[in-house]
Design an enzyme around this catalytic site. Structure first.
Site, PDB file in Angstrom:
ATOM      1  N   LYS A  11       0.831  -1.202   0.000  1.00  8.44           N
ATOM      2  CA  LYS A  11       0.000   0.000   0.000  1.00  8.44           C
ATOM      3  C   LYS A  11       0.875   1.265   0.000  1.00  8.44           C
ATOM      4  O   LYS A  11       2.093   1.177   0.243  1.00  8.44           O
ATOM      5  CB  LYS A  11      -0.920  -0.043   1.228  1.00  8.44           C
ATOM      6  CG  LYS A  11      -1.947  -1.192   1.180  1.00  8.44           C
ATOM      7  CD  LYS A  11      -2.759  -1.275   2.475  1.00  8.44           C
ATOM      8  CE  LYS A  11      -3.865  -2.320   2.386  1.00  8.44           C
ATOM      9  NZ  LYS A  11      -4.642  -2.414   3.649  1.00  8.44           N
ATOM     10  N   TYR A  51     -12.247  -4.042  -3.280  1.00 11.52           N
ATOM     11  CA  TYR A  51     -12.735  -4.431  -1.953  1.00 11.52           C
ATOM     12  C   TYR A  51     -14.142  -5.018  -1.967  1.00 11.52           C
ATOM     13  O   TYR A  51     -14.524  -5.713  -1.025  1.00 11.52           O
ATOM     14  CB  TYR A  51     -12.633  -3.260  -0.964  1.00 11.52           C
ATOM     15  CG  TYR A  51     -11.213  -3.111  -0.441  1.00 11.52           C
ATOM     16  CD1 TYR A  51     -10.667  -4.059   0.432  1.00 11.52           C
ATOM     17  CD2 TYR A  51     -10.401  -2.059  -0.841  1.00 11.52           C
ATOM     18  CE1 TYR A  51      -9.364  -3.958   0.893  1.00 11.52           C
ATOM     19  CE2 TYR A  51      -9.093  -1.949  -0.382  1.00 11.52           C
ATOM     20  CZ  TYR A  51      -8.580  -2.899   0.488  1.00 11.52           C
ATOM     21  OH  TYR A  51      -7.286  -2.801   0.938  1.00 11.52           O
ATOM     22  N   ASN A 153      -1.624  -0.401   7.339  1.00  8.53           N
ATOM     23  CA  ASN A 153      -1.024  -1.690   7.679  1.00  8.53           C
ATOM     24  C   ASN A 153      -0.154  -2.254   6.551  1.00  8.53           C
ATOM     25  O   ASN A 153       0.069  -3.458   6.473  1.00  8.53           O
ATOM     26  CB  ASN A 153      -2.103  -2.677   8.122  1.00  8.53           C
ATOM     27  CG  ASN A 153      -3.201  -2.834   7.080  1.00  8.53           C
ATOM     28  OD1 ASN A 153      -3.063  -2.337   5.962  1.00  8.53           O
ATOM     29  ND2 ASN A 153      -4.267  -3.523   7.428  1.00  8.53           N
ATOM     30  N   HIS A 156      -1.944  -5.281   1.333  1.00  9.11           N
ATOM     31  CA  HIS A 156      -3.167  -6.057   1.090  1.00  9.11           C
ATOM     32  C   HIS A 156      -2.730  -7.455   0.676  1.00  9.11           C
ATOM     33  O   HIS A 156      -1.817  -7.598  -0.137  1.00  9.11           O
ATOM     34  CB  HIS A 156      -4.028  -5.475  -0.032  1.00  9.11           C
ATOM     35  CG  HIS A 156      -5.051  -6.476  -0.482  1.00  9.11           C
ATOM     36  ND1 HIS A 156      -6.210  -6.709   0.228  1.00  9.11           N
ATOM     37  CD2 HIS A 156      -5.048  -7.371  -1.501  1.00  9.11           C
ATOM     38  CE1 HIS A 156      -6.880  -7.692  -0.359  1.00  9.11           C
ATOM     39  NE2 HIS A 156      -6.203  -8.114  -1.412  1.00  9.11           N
ATOM     40  N   GLU A 167      -9.190 -11.235  -7.657  1.00  8.47           N
ATOM     41  CA  GLU A 167      -8.384 -10.022  -7.483  1.00  8.47           C
ATOM     42  C   GLU A 167      -7.239  -9.961  -8.505  1.00  8.47           C
ATOM     43  O   GLU A 167      -6.941  -8.893  -9.032  1.00  8.47           O
ATOM     44  CB  GLU A 167      -7.802  -9.989  -6.065  1.00  8.47           C
ATOM     45  CG  GLU A 167      -8.858  -9.720  -4.999  1.00  8.47           C
ATOM     46  CD  GLU A 167      -8.290  -9.715  -3.583  1.00  8.47           C
ATOM     47  OE1 GLU A 167      -9.074  -9.478  -2.651  1.00  8.47           O
ATOM     48  OE2 GLU A 167      -7.082  -9.966  -3.408  1.00  8.47           O
TER      49      GLU A 167
HETATM   50  P1  ADP Z   1      -7.227  -7.405   5.519  1.00  9.93           P
HETATM   51  O1  ADP Z   1      -6.492  -6.315   4.758  1.00  9.93           O
HETATM   52  O2  ADP Z   1      -6.406  -7.905   6.672  1.00  9.93           O
HETATM   53  O3  ADP Z   1      -7.762  -8.502   4.647  1.00  9.93           O
HETATM   54  P2  ADP Z   1      -9.973  -6.393   5.706  1.00  9.93           P
HETATM   55  O4  ADP Z   1     -10.234  -7.046   4.385  1.00  9.93           O
HETATM   56  O5  ADP Z   1     -10.903  -6.679   6.825  1.00  9.93           O
HETATM   57  O6  ADP Z   1      -8.491  -6.678   6.220  1.00  9.93           O
HETATM   58  O7  ADP Z   1      -9.975  -4.791   5.522  1.00  9.93           O
HETATM   59  C1  ADP Z   1      -9.339  -4.215   4.408  1.00  9.93           C
HETATM   60  C2  ADP Z   1      -8.544  -3.009   4.860  1.00  9.93           C
HETATM   61  O8  ADP Z   1      -9.423  -2.005   5.358  1.00  9.93           O
HETATM   62  C3  ADP Z   1      -7.565  -3.258   5.997  1.00  9.93           C
HETATM   63  O9  ADP Z   1      -6.327  -3.784   5.574  1.00  9.93           O
HETATM   64  C4  ADP Z   1      -7.421  -1.881   6.597  1.00  9.93           C
HETATM   65  O10 ADP Z   1      -6.511  -1.069   5.875  1.00  9.93           O
HETATM   66  C5  ADP Z   1      -8.820  -1.310   6.426  1.00  9.93           C
HETATM   67  N1  ADP Z   1      -9.667  -1.517   7.609  1.00  9.93           N
HETATM   68  C6  ADP Z   1     -10.306  -2.662   7.964  1.00  9.93           C
HETATM   69  N2  ADP Z   1     -11.018  -2.502   9.088  1.00  9.93           N
HETATM   70  C7  ADP Z   1     -10.840  -1.208   9.453  1.00  9.93           C
HETATM   71  C8  ADP Z   1     -11.315  -0.384  10.542  1.00  9.93           C
HETATM   72  N3  ADP Z   1     -12.133  -0.884  11.476  1.00  9.93           N
HETATM   73  N4  ADP Z   1     -10.930   0.905  10.602  1.00  9.93           N
HETATM   74  C9  ADP Z   1     -10.125   1.407   9.665  1.00  9.93           C
HETATM   75  N5  ADP Z   1      -9.637   0.710   8.620  1.00  9.93           N
HETATM   76  C10 ADP Z   1      -9.985  -0.576   8.518  1.00  9.93           C
HETATM   77 MG    MG Z   2      -9.341  -8.580   3.231  1.00  9.72          MG
END
Ligand code: ADP
Ligand code: MG
Length: 198
Positions: A11, A51, A153, A156, A167
């Protein structure tokens, strides 16, 4: 099985923090094979398509956020998972379009699960030590929600084989993925290891 593929995106924060090499190294040394890689600045539409590829993503991510707050003894921003993900998605569009990202396709046995393991859990505050998100960044839901932005974080990574295939098709043309043999696969997958000794 050996040809399972998964999508990884470094990211914008990962690129800005000069972690491209460090992150790629962690996947590369696992034995997975890099079969596609490029730098792009995604559009908001592309990020939304990405997403919402999984029709369950809005509900699951909303529920995960509510559970995370409750586990910490904190009140969630809303009890409605879909209201939470509407905000998360808007924030993700800002985050993911803010600069260049590195999109990659990694291939190998259990690629999806191996990559998720190396990446670590979504929230850096609680991601395991030794994972990319656990070692290299320090964000939390609490801080990101207070500041009204997505959790930073770094990565992705696809959540399932089905999600990965969809994807990869969204981010890469078939011609951008290279089929080739990597010499180390002889050691990783060869059944007899009978070609080493002279
Ligand atoms: P992952 O990336 O671990 O698969 P998710 O698919 O649940 O996680 O969410 C996608 C992205 O959205 C996360 O990597 C993060 O950047 C963001 N995100 C998820 N949940 C939250 C939240 N509660 N508050 C802010 N950002 C979030
Ligand atoms: Mg995810």
């Amino acid at each position: 099985m050996k040809n399972e593929r998964t999508l990884v995106i470094i990211k914008p924060d990962g690129v800005q923090r000069s972690l491209i090499g460090e992150i790629m190294k962690r996947y590369e040394r696992s034995g997975l094979k890099l079969v596609g890689v490029k730098m792009i600045v995604p559009t908001a539409e592309h990020v939304e398509n990405h997403y919402t590829i999984d029709p369950e993503w809005r509900r699951v991510t909303g529920e995960k956020t509510i559970k995370n707050y409750k586990d910490k003894g904190l009140p969630p921003p809303s009890e409605d998972p879909l209201a939470i993900t509407t905000i998360i998605l808007a924030n993700l569009k800002k985050y993911m379009t803010s600069g260049p990202v590195i999109a990659m396709v990694w291939q190998g046995v259990h690629a999806v699960k191996i990559v998720r393991k190396i990446t670590g859990g979504t929230e850096p505050l609680t991601s395991d030590v030794g994972t990319i998100r656990g070692d290299l960044v320090l964000d939390s839901y609490q801080l990101s929600d207070t500041d009204g932005r997505a959790v930073r974080n770094l990565i992705h990574a696809s959540g399932s084989v089905d999600e990965a295939n969809k994807e990869i098709a969204l981010w890469f043309a078939p011609s951008e993925i290279v089929n080739y043999r990597l010499v180390q696969e002889q050691i990783l997958y060869d059944v007899n290891l009978d070609g080493i000794l002279e």
